[in-house]
Design a protein around this motif. Structure first.
Motif, short mmCIF file in Angstrom:
data_model
loop_
_atom_site.label_atom_id
_atom_site.label_comp_id
_atom_site.label_asym_id
_atom_site.label_seq_id
_atom_site.Cartn_x
_atom_site.Cartn_y
_atom_site.Cartn_z
N PHE A 289 0.87 -1.12 -0.06
CA PHE A 289 0.02 0.06 -0.03
C PHE A 289 0.99 1.22 -0.09
CE2 PHE A 289 0.82 -0.43 4.64
CZ PHE A 289 1.02 0.59 4.95
N VAL A 290 0.28 2.40 -0.48
CA VAL A 290 1.14 3.55 -0.63
C VAL A 290 -0.07 4.74 -0.36
CG1 VAL A 290 2.39 5.26 -1.82
CG2 VAL A 290 2.60 2.87 -2.31
N VAL A 291 0.26 5.60 0.54
CA VAL A 291 -0.85 6.73 1.02
C VAL A 291 -0.19 7.69 -0.17
CG1 VAL A 291 -1.27 8.64 2.60
CG2 VAL A 291 -0.71 6.28 3.44
N ILE A 292 -1.37 7.88 -1.23
CA ILE A 292 -0.99 8.82 -2.18
C ILE A 292 -1.11 10.22 -1.82
CG2 ILE A 292 -1.82 9.36 -4.62
CD1 ILE A 292 -0.56 6.38 -4.39
N LYS A 293 -1.97 10.95 -1.10
CA LYS A 293 -2.22 12.12 -0.61
C LYS A 293 -3.07 12.27 0.54
CE LYS A 293 -6.23 13.12 -3.89
NZ LYS A 293 -6.84 14.04 -5.17
N SER A 294 -3.19 13.48 0.93
CA SER A 294 -4.00 13.90 1.85
C SER A 294 -5.05 15.11 1.30
CB SER A 294 -3.32 14.56 3.18
OG SER A 294 -4.16 15.01 4.22
N ASP A 295 -6.15 15.13 1.98
CA ASP A 295 -7.11 16.24 1.50
C ASP A 295 -6.54 17.53 1.63
OD1 ASP A 295 -9.18 14.41 0.57
OD2 ASP A 295 -10.34 14.77 2.22
N SER A 296 -5.87 17.78 2.75
CA SER A 296 -5.22 19.29 2.91
C SER A 296 -4.05 19.28 2.16
CB SER A 296 -5.08 19.33 4.50
OG SER A 296 -4.26 20.41 4.80
N GLN A 297 -3.71 20.28 1.40
CA GLN A 297 -2.65 20.74 0.80
C GLN A 297 -1.52 21.03 1.36
OE1 GLN A 297 -3.48 23.64 -2.48
NE2 GLN A 297 -4.96 22.22 -3.55
N TRP A 298 -1.62 21.58 2.66
CA TRP A 298 -0.75 22.14 3.62
C TRP A 298 -0.31 20.92 4.68
CZ3 TRP A 298 0.72 26.67 2.17
CH2 TRP A 298 -0.16 27.49 1.39
N HIS A 299 -0.99 19.86 4.33
CA HIS A 299 -0.53 18.46 5.34
C HIS A 299 0.64 17.70 4.84
CE1 HIS A 299 -1.10 15.51 8.29
NE2 HIS A 299 -1.49 14.64 7.16
#
Length: 208
Positions: free
Chosen positions: A47-57
């Motif tokens: 698995f890979v965490v692709i992105k977060s909803d927050s652009q500043w996170h």
């Protein structure tokens, strides 16, 4: 090569794997299941965490993944991982569960991949001394192709994650530069205003 041998080889090549690949958004917890039909098969997980909803996170908290066997026993766990790979030999046939937990306050997009390698041999009448070397070579070829496919999907997910991180960092740099520019312009205007007031006050005092 005889027709029987050809049928055996085709059976070996076409029956070795089952796969589950999904990209999903997690809030707090999500579970998936995959059924293993045979003991001794190899189950590959990544698995890979692709992105977060927050652009500043941009922290590296990651997510948790716990793998459970058919009877509920824990097979393996990952804690606060951005990406991970694991494979294990199936000891008991049945349904295996993969449960993700997100401790971040933001929604996370995860690329999850499960692949099950199975080596099947259909011809019970073939003699081992004739087909064992051939089966061994086919098994090695199957495993090599399987690993290439698995690694390719892993690298694609990593590339997607890095592209999104780079894009967000670029946006962050642009926003920071704009903020600094506006702050500098504001400070300059304030300085001009204060100097003008100062000169006007001195001019008024000199006239008196």
């Amino acid at each position: 090569m005889s027709l029987k041998a050809t049928i055996v080889i085709l059976g070996l090549l076409w029956s070795f794997q089952a796969a589950l690949g999904i990209r999903f958004v997690i809030d707090r917890e999500e579970c998936f299941s995959h059924k293993a039909e045979y003991e001794g098969d190899t189950l590959h997980v990544s698995f890979v965490v692709i992105k977060s909803d927050s652009q500043w996170h941009f922290n590296e908290d990651g997510v948790d993944l716990v793998i459970h066997g058919p009877t509920g026993e824990q097979i393996h766990d990952f804690r606060e991982q951005i990406s991970a790979k694991h494979d294990f030999v199936v000891q008991k046939k049945g349904v295996y569960r993969f449960c993700f937990t997100n401790k971040s306050p933001y929604h996370e997009t995860i690329d999850f991949d499960v692949q099950l390698g199975h080596f099947a041999y259909y011809d019970q009448h073939a003699k081992d001394e004739h087909f064992s070397p051939l089966m061994e070579q086919i098994s090695k070829l199957e495993e090599a192709l399987y690993n290439i496919q698995f690694e390719q999907h892993w690298l694609e997910a990593q590339t997607d994650r890095q592209a999104i991180v780079n894009e967000n960092m670029s946006k962050r740099a642009v926003h920071k530069a704009l903020f600094e520019s506006f702050a500098l312009i504001g400070a300059s205007l304030l300085q001009v205003y204060l100097l003008r007031r100062l000169f006007e006050r001195k001019l008024g005092m000199s006239r008196v």
